[in-house]
Design a protein around this motif. Structure first.
Motif, short mmCIF file in Angstrom:
data_model
loop_
_atom_site.label_atom_id
_atom_site.label_comp_id
_atom_site.label_asym_id
_atom_site.label_seq_id
_atom_site.Cartn_x
_atom_site.Cartn_y
_atom_site.Cartn_z
N UNK A 8 0.83 -1.20 0.00
CA UNK A 8 0.00 0.00 0.00
C UNK A 8 0.86 1.26 0.00
N UNK A 9 1.86 1.30 0.85
CA UNK A 9 2.71 2.49 0.95
C UNK A 9 3.57 2.69 -0.29
N UNK A 10 3.96 1.58 -0.91
CA UNK A 10 4.81 1.67 -2.10
C UNK A 10 4.01 1.96 -3.35
N UNK A 11 2.68 1.88 -3.26
CA UNK A 11 1.83 2.14 -4.42
C UNK A 11 2.02 1.12 -5.53
N UNK A 12 2.34 -0.12 -5.16
CA UNK A 12 2.60 -1.13 -6.17
C UNK A 12 1.31 -1.60 -6.85
N UNK A 13 1.38 -1.80 -8.16
CA UNK A 13 0.23 -2.27 -8.92
C UNK A 13 0.18 -3.79 -8.83
N UNK A 14 -0.79 -4.30 -8.09
CA UNK A 14 -0.96 -5.75 -7.97
C UNK A 14 -2.40 -6.10 -8.30
N UNK A 15 -2.60 -7.28 -8.84
CA UNK A 15 -3.93 -7.70 -9.26
C UNK A 15 -4.81 -8.05 -8.06
N UNK A 16 -6.10 -8.04 -8.30
CA UNK A 16 -7.04 -8.34 -7.23
C UNK A 16 -6.81 -9.73 -6.63
N UNK A 17 -6.57 -10.78 -7.43
CA UNK A 17 -6.34 -12.08 -6.79
C UNK A 17 -5.13 -12.12 -5.88
N UNK A 18 -4.09 -11.36 -6.21
CA UNK A 18 -2.92 -11.30 -5.34
C UNK A 18 -3.28 -10.61 -4.02
N UNK A 19 -4.05 -9.54 -4.10
CA UNK A 19 -4.48 -8.86 -2.88
C UNK A 19 -5.39 -9.76 -2.05
N UNK A 20 -6.27 -10.51 -2.72
CA UNK A 20 -7.13 -11.45 -1.99
C UNK A 20 -6.30 -12.47 -1.22
N UNK A 21 -5.22 -12.93 -1.84
CA UNK A 21 -4.33 -13.86 -1.15
C UNK A 21 -3.68 -13.23 0.07
N UNK A 22 -3.28 -11.95 -0.05
CA UNK A 22 -2.71 -11.23 1.09
C UNK A 22 -3.74 -11.16 2.22
N UNK A 23 -4.97 -10.82 1.87
CA UNK A 23 -6.03 -10.71 2.87
C UNK A 23 -6.28 -12.05 3.54
N UNK A 24 -6.29 -13.13 2.75
CA UNK A 24 -6.52 -14.46 3.32
C UNK A 24 -5.45 -14.79 4.35
#
Length: 244
Positions: free
Chosen positions: A139-155
């Motif tokens: 989030x702080x680095x402003x990196x462009x990541x896909x939704x499935x990758x973010x979902x994995x982080x949340x999981x």
């Protein structure tokens, strides 16, 4: 006696974590403030290509068995990577998984849409799970990541199980498309609900095996050329209800 309610709330949130099912319901809620309402899960591009409400069920089934499996598998591998002790830099590992997802998502328009969704979901995740170092870093680095990758982080951050992660990925995609159809060609919402449940059932036999994958190489590589073509054509339109 003065009670420090903020301290009490902090202690409670530390001691009691929501159940995996609760997190899954949260992520599947269309009211989630992550910008998902601006997307149609490929339905508007398909509608522009000639698809109509009577074929919604076939569209959802086809997407569930192709594009959605790629996204769900990606999220599962991210979750596994973050929960497995390793010496590698987590950011490097996640970039390799993102590349594996991108290789299985040939359409630039679909990749861009997934990364826009990822940005919105990442912002929400940083607020809801501030203790996650990997979420905060991206989030702080402003990196462009896909939704499935973010979902994995949340999981990984929330305790969402791999099985629930797969199911919520499939459900969310189907429900997003069904909701979009009701805006593009109004009909009976009950029919759309039936189509969503059937799409989820169509992949249920794959859920446990998909939840068990651990490497980027194991992510499904099931393409959908027609949907990819529709997405590219849709990206050129200047009049549309949804971004993708």
């Amino acid at each position: 006696m003065i009670h420090d309610r903020s301290a009490q709330a902090s202690t409670t949130s530390t001691l009691v974590a929501p159940a995996s099912t609760t997190v899954a319901m949260l992520l599947a809620d269309a009211r989630l403030p992550s910008g998902g309402h601006a997307h149609s899960a490929g339905l508007e591009p398909a509608f522009a290509g000639g698809l109509r409400a009577p074929r919604l069920g076939a569209f959802l089934d086809g997407r569930a068995l192709t594009t959605t499996l790629v996204d769900a598998g990606t999220a599962v591998v991210v979750r596994h990577a973050l929960l497995t002790p390793r010496h590698d830099d987590e950011a490097v590992v996640l970039r390799s998984i993102e590349r594996a997802w991108a290789a299985r998502t040939p359409s630039p328009a679909m990749r861009e849409a997934a990364r826009v969704l990822g940005r919105g979901l990442l912002r929400l995740a940083a607020i809801v799970w501030p203790e996650s170092a990997v979420i905060a870093l991206h989030r702080s680095a402003g990196r462009a990541v896909s939704r499935p990758v973010v979902l994995g982080m949340i999981a990984a951050a929330s305790g969402l199980t791999a099985v629930d992660l797969v199911r919520v990925s499939v459900y969310d995609d189907a429900q997003t498309a069904a909701a979009a159809m009701l805006k593009l060609q109004p009909g009976d919402p009950a029919d759309a609900t039936v189509a969503v449940l059937r799409a989820c059932a169509a992949v249920e036999h794959l859920v446990v095996d998909l939840a068990a994958i651990t490497t980027p190489e194991a992510i499904p590589a099931s393409g959908s050329p027609q949907s990819e073509g529709w997405a590219e054509a849709h990206a050129l339109l200047d009049r549309r209800l949804f971004r993708a």
